[in-house]
Design a protein around this motif. Structure first.
Motif, PDB file in Angstrom:
ATOM      1  N   ALA A 677       0.773  -1.447  -0.265  1.00  0.00           N
ATOM      2  CA  ALA A 677      -0.287  -0.015   0.133  1.00  0.00           C
ATOM      3  C   ALA A 677       0.700   1.640  -0.151  1.00  0.00           C
ATOM      4  O   ALA A 677       0.529   2.474  -0.861  1.00  0.00           O
ATOM      5  N   LEU A 682      -3.094  -0.784  -4.329  1.00  0.00           N
ATOM      6  CA  LEU A 682      -5.382  -1.008  -3.708  1.00  0.00           C
ATOM      7  C   LEU A 682      -5.180  -2.611  -3.177  1.00  0.00           C
ATOM      8  O   LEU A 682      -3.588  -3.537  -3.733  1.00  0.00           O
ATOM      9  N   THR A 683      -5.655  -2.779  -2.376  1.00  0.00           N
ATOM     10  CA  THR A 683      -5.012  -4.031  -1.906  1.00  0.00           C
ATOM     11  C   THR A 683      -7.045  -4.677  -2.171  1.00  0.00           C
ATOM     12  O   THR A 683      -8.259  -4.055  -1.463  1.00  0.00           O
ATOM     13  N   ARG A 695      -7.543  -0.143   5.814  1.00  0.00           N
ATOM     14  CA  ARG A 695      -8.691   0.197   5.372  1.00  0.00           C
ATOM     15  C   ARG A 695      -9.228   0.988   6.463  1.00  0.00           C
ATOM     16  O   ARG A 695      -9.804   1.946   5.104  1.00  0.00           O
ATOM     17  N   ASN A 702     -10.968   2.910  -1.120  1.00  0.00           N
ATOM     18  CA  ASN A 702     -10.056   2.419  -0.960  1.00  0.00           C
ATOM     19  C   ASN A 702      -9.422   1.959  -1.413  1.00  0.00           C
ATOM     20  O   ASN A 702      -8.194   1.522  -1.310  1.00  0.00           O
ATOM     21  N   PHE A 703     -10.505   0.543  -1.093  1.00  0.00           N
ATOM     22  CA  PHE A 703     -10.143  -1.011  -0.485  1.00  0.00           C
ATOM     23  C   PHE A 703     -11.105  -1.781  -0.982  1.00  0.00           C
ATOM     24  O   PHE A 703     -12.104  -1.605  -0.535  1.00  0.00           O
ATOM     25  N   TRP A 792      -8.119   4.827 -10.693  1.00  0.00           N
ATOM     26  CA  TRP A 792      -7.687   4.015 -10.109  1.00  0.00           C
ATOM     27  C   TRP A 792      -6.613   4.884  -9.347  1.00  0.00           C
ATOM     28  O   TRP A 792      -5.763   4.255  -8.402  1.00  0.00           O
ATOM     29  N   MET A 795      -7.516   6.076  -6.137  1.00  0.00           N
ATOM     30  CA  MET A 795      -7.325   5.472  -5.126  1.00  0.00           C
ATOM     31  C   MET A 795      -5.791   4.618  -5.201  1.00  0.00           C
ATOM     32  O   MET A 795      -5.490   5.030  -3.654  1.00  0.00           O
ATOM     33  N   SER A 796      -4.885   5.437  -5.956  1.00  0.00           N
ATOM     34  CA  SER A 796      -3.174   4.222  -5.293  1.00  0.00           C
ATOM     35  C   SER A 796      -3.147   5.623  -5.098  1.00  0.00           C
ATOM     36  O   SER A 796      -1.935   5.456  -3.544  1.00  0.00           O
ATOM     37  N   ASN A 799      -3.801   5.980  -0.950  1.00  0.00           N
ATOM     38  CA  ASN A 799      -2.885   4.281  -0.487  1.00  0.00           C
ATOM     39  C   ASN A 799      -2.019   5.240   0.042  1.00  0.00           C
ATOM     40  O   ASN A 799      -1.695   4.639   1.191  1.00  0.00           O
TER      41      ASN A 799
END
Ligand code: Z15
Length: 836
Positions: A677, A682-683, A695, A702-703, A792, A795-796, A799
């Motif tokens: 992360a 992303l997880t 999380r 974002n998880f 994406w 979100m990355s 994280n």
């Protein structure tokens, strides 16, 4: 060469071994190549140049190291002693260069000498002195301790053979030995003058001394010598270098010659073999330790060496034994060194002449115990007869600790013999065992779990009785990882981009990565972020091509699961999704799904048949899918052989998706989840271990969450779980399972994977079938999300920007404050010299 500069009291003098100018570094590399390695530049190999560079870097550590040691003694600083059977350090060179602030100077110096720095860095064979998470955690903690300037020392075993190397033959794991010392180890210094003796076996004698005091003497059957090998552990630009002290076992001359001279040659040779065997090889089992006598010998050996060493250094610094616990604190990394509780009692009573009560006061204020697992098979117990014959005096001491403990317990909980039996240090149900976790609990001031859920489950379940008795002993310290190795060293591309926006303070204080958050909404930055990610993936792509011959597309999503192979980690659940996608693509050619590369890496314990069969299934599925032109533009499966720290440094930065899919309630914390992360992956994960806290930190949006909770898992098992019913009622799952049984991935052999499949159909103890549909749906969501590259990237970035809490610096600060009572650090540390 210039004349050596005369040295004053200040150890940091600017001479040819400490100067960090480019000309001085160049000269030093050549000097070390000639005088230490013994080679002329014209004939030197890459390995010779690596050695010369490593010695050059070590020279620049030594003044800091000796100064740090001296300061701790001079200022009477309370010191942490981290006892661990494993330290998975990984290669030192790149990390030391970073922590010294010498990245640019060394790159310049090597390039002016026509040397390729990256190639030299790759020459270092990693000290693989650990299995997985537990050993790597110890290494991250040493990094943070030195960075924060905490007076600390790591103690462990200098295994001659570390973690085996894994090769894949015909799809199966094959183990090769790891003789990591073959080319020498430039980082360690052997200290034969600080050796200690450790006894084994024999019997005890007791008598009353002239004052009527009860005394015991242990007459051992064997005595071996422990020789310390010290490695400096640099802090990140803190000017501090702590010590990792690893013990090597050797024969004592006296024991050997006594037998030799009396004509007992076999006995003499036997004694030598006994002694040298102890530090010979690391047990390659993660999580499950069976009652092997050599393993107990190893544990006692390094624990006794370390405690004797601590006492000697305490007394040499002029302190009284009675104050031991005021200056020395011990952290037990799992139960592996928990014999230390009995050993410190023995040393204080039998050797230093203290009475029981004083000895117990010191002991119980010295130790703290970190538990790392909820798996029942991983809780260490030693068969009583074996324990008693190897450590007769310790068994007596454990009986006495137990007698006092149980009588206090009976007072507190009258008429509750069930509780007494459950909590006893001796398991008396059938064959008798010494319970090491109970010894650790009774002898420790604090007991901690490694993630919030894990600590809660310790309190409610595994150590519930101890929690009821001593609630104040229990505390949570969620694991962390070092951003130095796992970001700055392993992902220079992302690091550079981050530095260009938010400077570099975050490397030493990860809370500051939050400054990156605002760039998530900046489309130009997102484009840069994607370019960096692509470049890193290209690096891994080349490595995969070179090592496996498989061509993967760096534009595909890199979906990675790297960790030990274990049923509870559920690599085979990941496989069930891959096979689901495979079936879908075969049915509907041209089905629109984003291209994915599934990356697996990890070792199976050599005796763990099902884990090895899981590897065989991964490689078998890979062979079919990668060679099927109908699907291999969209799906690729790669098993990366010999996963280790070095390899992790290549994988974490390149992943888009991190698989953290253990059955809820089984993974104590996980630390790979944090490394991914931080690097912007992303997880996809369950509510297990530290996933829960990750999380919360990165934001639920974002998880990718799926699966049963720990409570639901327990309830389902209690209610009676029937995996076969799920198989019957879920069409996609049934097709996938049937395809494995059909022999489609085993050249028609219908029996090969039977043990794995039957286990799932009949008992499925890790609830793969129960979580299957939820996982598949979640993975489909991942695929959709990846098609939106802008979304994406956002979100990355969120994280990466929200992982500050998972720096091991934060974990160590919590240990200092809540467990070790260490408040004096940092300020006492000498300042780092200038230099970037
Ligand atoms: C090990 O690597 C771990 C626990 C153990 O009991 C043993 Cl023997 C080895 C791991 C946990 O599985 C993992 O969840 C955790 O993150 C890691 O220790 C460090 O705490």
């Amino acid at each position: 060469m210039q004349e050596p500069t005369p040295k004053g009291h200040d150890l940091i003098v600017d001479d040819d071994r400490t100067s960090i100018t480019v000309p001085a570094l160049k000269q030093a590399i050549l000097d070390n190549l000639f005088y230490v390695v013994g080679k002329r530049a014209e004939v030197a190999t890459d390995m010779d140049h690596f050695m010369a560079l490593a010695y050059t870097v070590r020279d620049r550590i030594l003044a800091r190291w000796l100064t740090t040691k001296g300061d701790y003694v001079k200022h009477h600083m309370r010191t942490v002693h981290y006892l661990s059977a494993e330290f998975l350090m990984g290669p030192h060179l790149a990390n030391n260069i970073l922590n010294l602030g010498l990245q640019e100077a060394v790159r310049q110096a090597t390039s002016e000498l026509d040397l390729d720095l990256d190639l030299l860095i790759k020459q270092e064979s990693e000290p693989g002195l650990g299995n997985g998470g537990l050993g790597r955690l110890a290494a991250c903690y040493l990094d943070s301790l030195a960075t924060l300037g905490v007076p600390a020392m790591g103690y462990g075993i200098r295994y001659e053979y570390g973690m085996f190397h894994q090769t894949i033959r015909d799809g199966w794991q094959v183990e090769l030995t790891d003789y990591w010392l073959r080319y020498g180890n430039p980082w360690e210094i052997r200290r034969p003058q600080a050796d200690v003796e450790v006894a084994f076996g024999g019997h005890t004698q007791s008598w009353r001394d002239p004052f009527g005091e009860y005394k015991v003497q242990w007459i051992p059957g064997e005595v071996v010598k422990g020789i310390p090998y010290d490695t400096p552990i640099l802090g990140y630009r803190s000017g501090v270098a702590n010590t990792l002290r690893l013990w090597r076992s050797e024969a004592t001359e006296s024991f050997y010659f006594e037998r030799f001279n009396s004509g007992d040659y076999e006995g003499a040779v036997g004694a030598k073999v006994f002694a040298e065997n102890i530090s010979k090889v690391l047990y390659p089992n993660d999580e499950e330790i069976r009652g092997k006598e050599l393993r107990l010998q190893q544990q006692y050996f390094f624990t006794s060496c370390s405690l004797q060493d601590m006492i000697r250094r305490h007394q040499n610094a002029g302190h009284a034994i009675e104050n031991f616990h005021e200056l020395c604190v011990v952290q037990l990394n799992d139960t592996h060194p928990s014999i230390g509780v009995a050993e410190l009692m023995r040393l204080l009573i039998d050797i230093h002449g203290l009475g029981w009560d004083k000895a117990w006061e010191i002991t119980s204020h010295t130790f703290n115990y970190t538990n790392h697992t909820l798996l029942p098979e991983a809780l260490e117990r030693w068969p009583l007869p074996m324990f008693g014959s190897l450590l007769p005096r310790h068994l007596e001491i454990i009986y006495e600790i137990n007698a006092r403990f149980l009588s206090a317990l009976r007072e507190r909980f009258p008429n509750d013999e069930d509780r007494v039996a459950r909590m006893s240090l001796i398991d008396e149900h059938g064959e008798r065992y010494v319970r090491m976790a109970h010894l650790a609990c009774v002898g420790s001031e604090h007991i901690n779990g490694v993630a919030r859920l894990h600590t809660e489950l310790l309190k409610s379940d595994v150590l519930h009785d101890f929690y009821e008795l001593w609630p104040e002993k229990f505390i949570n310290v969620t694991n962390g990882v070092t951003p130095r190795r796992w970001l700055a060293v392993s992902n220079p591309e992302q690091t550079e981009l981050m530095i260009s926006k938010i400077g570099q303070d975050w490397i030493g204080d990860l809370d500051r990565v939050s400054q990156l958050e605002r760039y998530a909404e900046d489309s130009a930055f997102r484009a840069d972020w994607r370019n960096v990610q692509y470049a890193v993936k290209v690096r891994l792509t080349q490595y995969i091509a070179n090592t496996t011959g498989i061509a993967v597309d760096p534009k595909s999503m890199f979906d990675a699961q790297v960790k030990r192979i274990h049923e509870y980690k559920r690599q085979h659940l990941n496989l069930l999704y891959i096979l689901t996608q495979y079936q879908r693509l075969k049915k509907t050619p041209g089905l629109e799904i984003p291209a994915r590369t599934f990356l697996f890496g990890g070792k199976a314990a050599p005796g763990y048949f099902i884990a090895k069969l899981i590897i065989k299934l991964i490689t078998s599925v890979a062979e079919v899918i990668n060679n099927d032109p109908e699907v291999n533009q969209q799906l690729k499966v790669v098993f990366l052989p010999d996963y280790n720290v070095t390899f992790g440094q290549l994988v974490y930065p390149a992943a888009d998706l991190s698989e953290q899919i253990s059955t809820a309630g089984k993974e104590a914390s996980g630390t790979g989840n944090m490394k991914f992360a931080m690097n912007g992956a992303l997880t996809i994960g369950t509510l297990d271990g530290a996933n829960i806290e990750i999380r919360e930190a990165v934001g639920h949006e974002n998880f990718f969450l799926f699966g049963l909770t720990a409570a639901e898992v327990a309830a389902k098992k209690a209610a009676g779980y029937h995996p076969h019913q799920i198989y019957e009622s879920n069409g996609e799952l049934r097709e996938v399972i049937d395809s494995i049984v059909s022999g489609q991935f085993s050249r028609g052999d219908r029996n090969l994977f039977r043990p794995l499949v039957d286990g799932l159909l009949n008992t499925d103890p890790y609830l793969l079938f129960a979580d299957y549909q939820s996982y598949v749906d979640c993975q489909d969501q991942v695929g959709k999300a990846y098609s939106d590259q802008e979304g994406w990237s956002k979100m990355s970035i969120y994280n990466a920007a929200r992982m500050g809490r998972f720096s091991s610096d934060r974990s160590i600060q919590e240990y200092c404050r809540n467990i070790w009572n260490i408040t004096r650090f940092g300020v006492d540390a000498p300042q780092a010299p200038a230099g970037k």
